[in-house]
Scaffold this active site. Structure first.
Site, PDB file in Angstrom:
ATOM      1  N   GLU A   1       0.840  -1.204   0.000  1.00 58.39           N
ATOM      2  CA  GLU A   1       0.000   0.000   0.000  1.00 58.39           C
ATOM      3  C   GLU A   1       0.874   1.253   0.000  1.00 58.39           C
ATOM      4  OE1 GLU A   1      -3.578   2.053   2.687  1.00 58.39           O
ATOM      5  OE2 GLU A   1      -2.984  -0.024   3.046  1.00 58.39           O
TER       6      GLU A   1
ATOM      7  N   GLU B   1      -3.020  10.822   2.357  1.00 55.64           N
ATOM      8  CA  GLU B   1      -4.176  10.933   3.237  1.00 55.64           C
ATOM      9  C   GLU B   1      -4.220  12.323   3.875  1.00 55.64           C
ATOM     10  OE1 GLU B   1      -4.771   6.491   5.011  1.00 55.64           O
ATOM     11  OE2 GLU B   1      -2.913   7.517   5.564  1.00 55.64           O
TER      12      GLU B   1
END
Length: 349
Positions: free
Chosen positions: A79, A83
């Protein structure tokens, strides 16, 4: 959630275990959204022009993710994140997550964004190659990581965006539901193939496709319909909209899923949408079950109203399977045994 794995040795025991595990995981008070590409690729460049959502307690994101990373069966976690944490929309968090479910390795860093991510559109970029991962904002590099975790980003990843609320106040701040509804606006997305030295101007990337969201392309994108541990919301396809050339993710109260507001203006014109050559024969669809495509144990609702559910090994209805979706994965193994705040469980409905 930390549920010990139990061996079930008879059909009666299976039924009893299923009854004991029944939890209405769609009874959450809030609804969020997740958008994902149906195709996963190995390496590339990914850009999105976005105005992020922000309120204390929320996460507005763009990320690369290898479907199935959350399954605690020894497979690698893969991943790469951008964010915006609602408690501080003046910055975003970059992160690489590797390791394995329950034993992830992370490398969070924070980067200033001006104007704030929820006040203006910015172009966010991720470059993923065998040698480095690079993050950019408005064409300017803000982080580049080489070696280390990058060498563990194996296999394929899909591009995803989501808007949700974490239960970890220490991470994202105390949730302020008075700020709802919230919206993340995506003006356009560009995806580039990794072509070392063969791109424009001798770059390592060649444009593969562009989406300006004049319409929603269901052959390219999927809408999430799931939840995960530590998430205050259920991610639902009801909170994804295509309006006035903008893709919109919403965070709302349950039962109030809608967008009736005005789409913000982006002074940068959107590019024309384009399509890449079909690659479905070799791609890994992110909309599949959380287990690899080679597995035969994934639950697939048939045309009839009941099926043999691989989750519990019993005859059941799709609705019952949905009730149990974030307690066990499609292999029948308990998910998230170490209570990690980030994992995903796909389910059919």
């Amino acid at each position: 959630m930390n549920i010990k794995k139990t061996a079930v040795k008879s059909a009666l025991a299976v039924a009893a275990a299923a009854a004991a595990l029944t939890t209405n995981v769609s009874a959450k008070d809030f609804s969020g959204a997740e958008l994902y590409t149906l195709e996963e690729v190995q390496y590339g460049k990914f850009e999105a022009r976005m105005k992020m959502a922000a309120a204390s307690g929320t996460v507005s994101s763009m990320f690369l993710y290898q479907n199935g990373s959350e399954i605690a069966d020894g497979r690698p976690w893969v991943e790469v994140d951008i964010e915006v944490l609602g408690k501080n929309p003046g910055s975003f968090q970059s992160n690489i997550i590797t390791g394995k479910a329950g034993a992830q390795k992370t490398s969070e860093k924070h980067h200033a964004v001006s104007p704030a991510a929820d006040q203006a559109f910015h172009t966010y970029g991720l470059e993923w190659t065998p040698n480095y991962v690079r993050w950019t904002v408005d064409g300017q590099e803000v982080r580049k990581t080489e070696g280390g975790q990058v060498s563990n980003l194996t296999g394929t990843q899909g591009l995803r965006f989501n808007l949700w609320s974490s239960e970890s106040a220490a991470w994202v701040g105390q949730f302020d539901e008075s700020k709802l509804p919230l919206f993340q606006f995506i003006n356009w997305v560009k995806v580039y193939k990794y072509t070392p030295g063969q791109g424009e101007g001798g770059s390592d990337f060649t444009l593969d496709w562009t989406d300006n969201f004049d319409t929603f392309d269901g052959s390219r994108w999927g809408k999430g319909d799931w939840t995960f541990d530590g998430n205050r919301v259920d991610l639902t396809d009801k909170n994804i909209y295509s309006r006035d050339g903008m893709l919109i993710l919403a965070l709302t109260r349950k039962g109030q899923e809608s967008f009736n507001g005005q789409v913000p203006r982006d002074d940068e014109p959107a590019p024309q949408s384009s399509s890449s050559a079909p690659a479905s024969s070799s791609s890994v669809p992110a909309s599949s079950s959380s287990v690899p495509a080679s597995s035969s144990s994934a639950f697939v609702p048939p045309s009839s109203s009941s099926a043999t559910n691989a989750i519990h090994g019993m005859r059941t209805t799709p609705a019952v399977a949905k009730e149990h979706r974030n307690l066990v994965n499609a292999k029948g193994a308990k998910v998230n045994p170490n209570g990690h705040k980030r994992y995903r469980v796909n389910f059919e409905h």
